[in-house]
Design an enzyme around this catalytic site. Structure first.
Site, PDB file in Angstrom:
ATOM      1  N   ASP A 217       0.800  -1.103   0.349  1.00  0.00           N
ATOM      2  CA  ASP A 217       0.353   0.409   0.229  1.00  0.00           C
ATOM      3  C   ASP A 217       1.115   1.301  -0.380  1.00  0.00           C
ATOM      4  O   ASP A 217       1.899   1.325   0.437  1.00  0.00           O
ATOM      5  CB  ASP A 217      -1.082  -0.202   1.176  1.00  0.00           C
ATOM      6  CG  ASP A 217      -1.810   1.530   1.373  1.00  0.00           C
ATOM      7  OD1 ASP A 217      -2.928   0.987   0.336  1.00  0.00           O
ATOM      8  OD2 ASP A 217      -1.621   1.868   2.467  1.00  0.00           O
ATOM      9  N   GLU A 268      14.945 -14.385   0.808  1.00  0.00           N
ATOM     10  CA  GLU A 268      15.039 -15.917   1.735  1.00  0.00           C
ATOM     11  C   GLU A 268      13.601 -16.681   1.555  1.00  0.00           C
ATOM     12  O   GLU A 268      14.781 -18.132   1.904  1.00  0.00           O
ATOM     13  CB  GLU A 268      14.019 -15.521   2.792  1.00  0.00           C
ATOM     14  CG  GLU A 268      15.490 -14.025   3.746  1.00  0.00           C
ATOM     15  CD  GLU A 268      15.282 -13.357   4.971  1.00  0.00           C
ATOM     16  OE1 GLU A 268      14.514 -14.231   5.391  1.00  0.00           O
ATOM     17  OE2 GLU A 268      16.025 -12.586   4.997  1.00  0.00           O
TER      18      GLU A 268
HETATM   19  C1  GLC Z   1      -4.205   2.837  -0.623  1.00  0.00           C
HETATM   20  C2  GLC Z   1      -5.501   2.416  -0.707  1.00  0.00           C
HETATM   21  C3  GLC Z   1      -6.365   2.341  -0.164  1.00  0.00           C
HETATM   22  C4  GLC Z   1      -6.420   3.660   0.871  1.00  0.00           C
HETATM   23  C5  GLC Z   1      -5.239   4.467   1.634  1.00  0.00           C
HETATM   24  C6  GLC Z   1      -5.165   5.241   2.754  1.00  0.00           C
HETATM   25  O1  GLC Z   1      -3.955   3.986  -1.612  1.00  0.00           O
HETATM   26  O2  GLC Z   1      -5.696   1.639  -1.672  1.00  0.00           O
HETATM   27  O3  GLC Z   1      -7.647   2.433   0.010  1.00  0.00           O
HETATM   28  O4  GLC Z   1      -7.352   4.296   1.105  1.00  0.00           O
HETATM   29  O5  GLC Z   1      -3.817   3.725   0.831  1.00  0.00           O
HETATM   30  O6  GLC Z   1      -4.222   3.874   3.317  1.00  0.00           O
END
Ligand code: GLC
Length: 552
Positions: A217, A268
């Site tokens: 993310d 790993e």
């Molecule tokens: C990413 C996710 C989104 C979330 C953001 C904050 O972009 O895909 O859904 O709101 O990160 O974590």
């Protein structure tokens, strides 16, 4: 122009170079417990439908312990399952079932921030300025005589300022913490070795359990400019934080050493585990830096996702993608929908530029004609599934689901909606729980009939059981295309254009000719056997349609 194949450097075990990966948004996939929120047991029970669809892997959005202020992207414990979704034992059962069905499993990891309910942030709140507890986050004194102004002018991706002030315990002016997203999502300080070591542990925890990789993310956000300078904003930060080149919060070069460290952890393990970057970075040549051989394996191709229904633009982004990713030996990825954007049938039929993560609702300008949306959605998918590389699908797109517009304000949950006082609709419209059976409670989503976001009355028309076996349905189009993609080896073939101008895209991918009509009139199809088509065809291909042919 002919592009080399994406598998030129492939070893046979590198499954991800050609994989179709299906995103499960756990809250909205299938609810076994009956509380109206999807869960791991619900996923396990429905996995056979994904094996039957013909995908290679699934990616699960977060199911970790979380107050759910940002639908689980606000994680309070990275190595446990939230009771809403089940238990670690439920996770293990889901993983085992997926592996038995031949599906690999990728999980989300959220390293840019924690929830404000995370033990680390609780400790940071309770500790003094300058303490090691605060040093795990980006906490600074404010500006102004009393520190009453935020440390800089950065905006949250969800709207409003990116800084919130901490309460003081001793009467001194409170410090401020950075949150590029909601105020419940404080940003970690990735210059701190303790933070880095903790994420090595988290990666290993899930790798040891047997996951096949991670979707990372906000992979463009972890490193900030060390001085945290003001950004002179020429226009609003793009809804999902697409890096405006030069913004001191995004796409800083410091991220790359983090990815190299993560790559060495993943390497790993045997079994060809992968890292996939969610990096809203432009241009593609810059995004390619995220997938150099010692960094991640894949990055979501957001420039492709954001391309409007325009033949020149689509042709260009395909060329640029193949060239940029090949330059570092990575496969291109292709993606049209996910849980953050307007579902692609609706998006591609908007008559105004797409507002992306701002979402659309009943009062938005340029709303799509539903019939055009359906056609464009199917055609865009058929084009995408012919392209060399790896493709991502978002749950429900195989049913042809459009964006849901009419969600009442008091049922909307996206912080984007609430932080902007309803000015932006946000992302709830793509997150409505799936319809499985037209005549069951909650259309088969939940045995109790509950659904955390309301399902529209017409949802049943899109139910999976209505589409099974109907050759003209969206579901059967996806199945047929995925089977033909595999049979003809399209994902590892090379692509060359038959024409490089005009509003009809014609490309040869391996032994298949792909035609996609973005013009406003029907076009004659070349002679040959049609092996997949997004619409019923006579001799010609209608506007907003695509077909695959075997020509002689
Ligand atoms: C990413 C996710 C989104 C979330 C953001 C904050 O972009 O895909 O859904 O709101 O990160 O974590």
């Amino acid at each position: 122009m002919t592009h080399p194949t994406s598998s030129d450097q492939a070893r046979p075990t590198e499954w991800w170079r050609t994989a179709v990966i299906y995103q499960i948004y756990p809250r909205s996939f299938a609810d076994a417990s009956g509380d109206g929120i999807g869960d791991l047991a619900g996923i396990t029970a429905r996995l056979d439908s994904l094996a039957a669809l013909g995908v290679d892997a699934i990616w699960l959005s977060p199911f970790y312990t979380s107050p759910q202020k940002d639908a689980g992207y606000d994680v309070a414990d990275f190595t446990d399952v939230d009771p809403l979704f089940g238990t670690l034992a439920d996770f293990d059962r889901m993983l085992e079932r997926a592996h038995d069905l031949g599906l690999r499993v990728i999980v989300d990891i959220v390293p840019n921030h924690t929830s404000d309910a995370h033990a680390w942030f609780q400790a940071a709140r309770a500790s003094a300025p300058g303490s090691p507890e605060r040093a795990r986050y980006i906490v600074r004194d404010g500006r102004g005589p009393e520190g009453e102004l935020p440390p800089n002018n950065w905006e949250s991706v969800f709207g409003g300022p990116a800084w919130t002030r901490l309460d003081t315990t001793d009467g001194s002016p409170g410090q401020w913490y950075l949150h590029l997203f909601d105020s419940s999502q404080p940003d970690l300080d990735w210059t701190n070795e303790e933070v880095r070591a903790e994420f090595d542990r988290i990666l290993r925890f899930w790798l040891d359990r047997g996951v096949d990789g991670f979707r990372v993310d906000v992979a463009h956000g972890l490193a900030k400019h060390p001085d945290l300078p003001d950004f002179v904003i020429s226009e609003d930060i793009d809804s999902m934080g697409a890096a405006q080149m030069g913004h001191p919060a995004w796409a800083q070069q410091g991220v790359h050493e983090i990815w190299r460290r993560w790559r060495s952890v993943v390497d790993e393990y045997d079994g060809d585990r992968i890292l996939t970057a969610e990096a809203w970075v432009e241009p593609l040549s810059e995004m390619a830096a995220w997938v150099r051989p010692d960094e991640m394996h894949q990055a979501f191709n957001f420039p492709y996702l954001m391309t409007p229904w325009d033949a020149d633009a689509v042709r260009t982004v395909i060329d640029d993608s193949l060239a940029a990713f090949a330059s570092v030996g990575a496969p291109s990825t292709w993606v049209l929908s996910n849980h953050d954007v307007i579902r692609h049938p609706s998006r591609l039929a908007l008559t105004v530029p797409s507002p992306q993560g701002h979402g659309i609702g009943p009062d938005s300008p340029g709303l799509p004609d539903p019939a055009v949306a359906q056609m464009r959605g199917r055609a865009a998918t058929l084009l995408m599934l012919a392209l060399p590389g790896s493709a991502y699908l978002f749950q429900g797109e195989e049913l042809g689901l459009p964006e849901v517009l009419d969600i009442p304000a008091d049922r909307r949950e996206d912080p984007t909606f609430h932080r902007t006082g309803g000015e932006r609709y946000g992302r709830d419209g793509c997150r409505v729980p799936l319809p499985w059976e037209a005549d069951a409670p909650a259309f088969g989503f939940s045995p109790s009939g509950e659904s955390w976001l309301p399902q529209p009355g017409w949802w049943g028309e899109y139910a999976r059981d209505r589409q099974e076996g109907d050759r003209e349905s969206s579901l059967e189009l996806y199945r047929a295309a995925l089977a033909a993609r595999r049979e003809h080896g399209l994902a590892s073939a090379s692509l060359s254009w038959e024409t490089t101008d005009g509003d009809v895209l014609i490309a040869r991918v391996g032994d298949v000719m792909v035609v996609c009509n973005l013009s406003t009139s029907p076009v004659d199809l070349p002679a040959g056997e049609v092996i997949a088509a997004s619409e019923r065809l006579d001799d010609s291909l209608p506007p907003n349609a695509a077909a695959w042919l075997l020509t002689t």
